[in-house]
Design a protein around this motif. Structure first.
Motif, PDB file in Angstrom:
ATOM      1  N   SER A  30      32.221  51.246  60.754  1.00  0.00           N
ATOM      2  CA  SER A  30      33.593  51.071  60.265  1.00  0.00           C
ATOM      3  C   SER A  30      34.091  52.348  59.596  1.00  0.00           C
ATOM      4  N   ALA A  31      33.228  53.053  58.896  1.00  0.00           N
ATOM      5  CA  ALA A  31      33.613  54.324  58.275  1.00  0.00           C
ATOM      6  C   ALA A  31      33.957  55.356  59.337  1.00  0.00           C
ATOM      7  N   ALA A  32      33.143  55.448  60.371  1.00  0.00           N
ATOM      8  CA  ALA A  32      33.371  56.433  61.431  1.00  0.00           C
ATOM      9  C   ALA A  32      34.685  56.171  62.153  1.00  0.00           C
ATOM     10  N   LYS A  33      34.970  54.910  62.463  1.00  0.00           N
ATOM     11  CA  LYS A  33      36.209  54.585  63.171  1.00  0.00           C
ATOM     12  C   LYS A  33      37.434  54.807  62.302  1.00  0.00           C
ATOM     13  N   THR A  34      37.350  54.477  61.026  1.00  0.00           N
ATOM     14  CA  THR A  34      38.482  54.665  60.127  1.00  0.00           C
ATOM     15  C   THR A  34      38.788  56.140  59.947  1.00  0.00           C
ATOM     16  N   ILE A  35      37.772  56.940  59.721  1.00  0.00           N
ATOM     17  CA  ILE A  35      37.973  58.373  59.525  1.00  0.00           C
ATOM     18  C   ILE A  35      38.467  59.032  60.806  1.00  0.00           C
ATOM     19  N   ALA A  36      37.964  58.596  61.951  1.00  0.00           N
ATOM     20  CA  ALA A  36      38.442  59.142  63.225  1.00  0.00           C
ATOM     21  C   ALA A  36      39.918  58.832  63.427  1.00  0.00           C
ATOM     22  N   GLY A  37      40.349  57.633  63.060  1.00  0.00           N
ATOM     23  CA  GLY A  37      41.761  57.269  63.178  1.00  0.00           C
ATOM     24  C   GLY A  37      42.645  58.086  62.260  1.00  0.00           C
ATOM     25  N   ILE A  38      42.182  58.308  61.039  1.00  0.00           N
ATOM     26  CA  ILE A  38      42.953  59.116  60.088  1.00  0.00           C
ATOM     27  C   ILE A  38      43.087  60.544  60.600  1.00  0.00           C
ATOM     28  N   GLU A  39      41.997  61.114  61.108  1.00  0.00           N
ATOM     29  CA  GLU A  39      42.043  62.478  61.627  1.00  0.00           C
ATOM     30  C   GLU A  39      42.911  62.570  62.877  1.00  0.00           C
ATOM     31  N   MET A  40      42.887  61.529  63.716  1.00  0.00           N
ATOM     32  CA  MET A  40      43.710  61.527  64.919  1.00  0.00           C
ATOM     33  C   MET A  40      45.190  61.521  64.549  1.00  0.00           C
ATOM     34  N   MET A  41      45.569  60.714  63.562  1.00  0.00           N
ATOM     35  CA  MET A  41      46.962  60.683  63.130  1.00  0.00           C
ATOM     36  C   MET A  41      47.394  62.021  62.537  1.00  0.00           C
ATOM     37  N   ALA A  42      46.503  62.672  61.825  1.00  0.00           N
ATOM     38  CA  ALA A  42      46.823  63.989  61.264  1.00  0.00           C
ATOM     39  C   ALA A  42      47.049  65.002  62.384  1.00  0.00           C
ATOM     40  N   ARG A  50      43.169  59.111  51.700  1.00  0.00           N
ATOM     41  CA  ARG A  50      43.185  57.750  52.233  1.00  0.00           C
ATOM     42  C   ARG A  50      41.949  56.959  51.823  1.00  0.00           C
ATOM     43  N   THR A  51      40.798  57.596  51.823  1.00  0.00           N
ATOM     44  CA  THR A  51      39.559  56.868  51.557  1.00  0.00           C
ATOM     45  C   THR A  51      39.258  56.739  50.066  1.00  0.00           C
ATOM     46  N   ARG A  52      39.890  57.516  49.223  1.00  0.00           N
ATOM     47  CA  ARG A  52      39.616  57.459  47.791  1.00  0.00           C
ATOM     48  C   ARG A  52      39.997  56.105  47.199  1.00  0.00           C
ATOM     49  N   SER A  53      41.107  55.535  47.678  1.00  0.00           N
ATOM     50  CA  SER A  53      41.561  54.264  47.120  1.00  0.00           C
ATOM     51  C   SER A  53      40.744  53.073  47.619  1.00  0.00           C
ATOM     52  N   MET A  54      39.968  53.274  48.668  1.00  0.00           N
ATOM     53  CA  MET A  54      39.140  52.189  49.195  1.00  0.00           C
ATOM     54  C   MET A  54      37.902  52.008  48.322  1.00  0.00           C
ATOM     55  N   LEU A  55      37.339  50.823  48.347  1.00  0.00           N
ATOM     56  CA  LEU A  55      36.145  50.559  47.549  1.00  0.00           C
ATOM     57  C   LEU A  55      34.872  51.008  48.259  1.00  0.00           C
ATOM     58  N   GLY A  56      34.997  51.389  49.498  1.00  0.00           N
ATOM     59  CA  GLY A  56      33.840  51.820  50.260  1.00  0.00           C
ATOM     60  C   GLY A  56      33.812  51.122  51.606  1.00  0.00           C
ATOM     61  N   PHE A  57      32.914  51.551  52.434  1.00  0.00           N
ATOM     62  CA  PHE A  57      32.779  50.977  53.765  1.00  0.00           C
ATOM     63  C   PHE A  57      31.498  50.159  53.817  1.00  0.00           C
ATOM     64  N   LYS A  58      31.563  49.034  54.490  1.00  0.00           N
ATOM     65  CA  LYS A  58      30.383  48.182  54.579  1.00  0.00           C
ATOM     66  C   LYS A  58      29.373  48.712  55.578  1.00  0.00           C
ATOM     67  N   THR A  59      29.862  49.293  56.676  1.00  0.00           N
ATOM     68  CA  THR A  59      28.948  49.816  57.687  1.00  0.00           C
ATOM     69  C   THR A  59      29.348  51.232  58.056  1.00  0.00           C
ATOM     70  N   PHE A  60      28.404  51.947  58.620  1.00  0.00           N
ATOM     71  CA  PHE A  60      28.670  53.308  59.061  1.00  0.00           C
ATOM     72  C   PHE A  60      29.690  53.318  60.192  1.00  0.00           C
TER      73      PHE A  60
END
Length: 66
Positions: free
Chosen positions: A31-43, A19-29
């Motif tokens: 936003s990265a933490a919340k996005t990764i937590a959501g992806i892991e929660m869905m998994a 999921r994160t490979r296609s993104m250009l990166g995260f602007k803040t830590f």
């Protein structure tokens, strides 16, 4: 104790990397933490590790994220 424990861990985080490979990166830590937590929660919901009886996967996600 398990010889290939790292392989289990890496397989678990495969979805996050995909999921994160296609993104250009995260602007803040944050936003990265919340996005990764959501992806892991869905998994976890998809694998059945988090099961709230009588609710759909969407309802489980919304209950935890809301």
């Amino acid at each position: 104790q398990v010889k290939y424990l790292n392989n289990i861990v890496e397989q678990d985080h495969r979805r996050v990397r995909q999921r994160t490979r296609s993104m250009l990166g995260f602007k803040t830590f944050m936003s990265a933490a919340k996005t990764i937590a959501g992806i892991e929660m869905m998994a976890m919901i998809k694998k059945g590790q988090l099961n709230i009886p009588g609710s759909t996967p969407f309802e489980q996600f919304y209950a935890l994220a809301g």
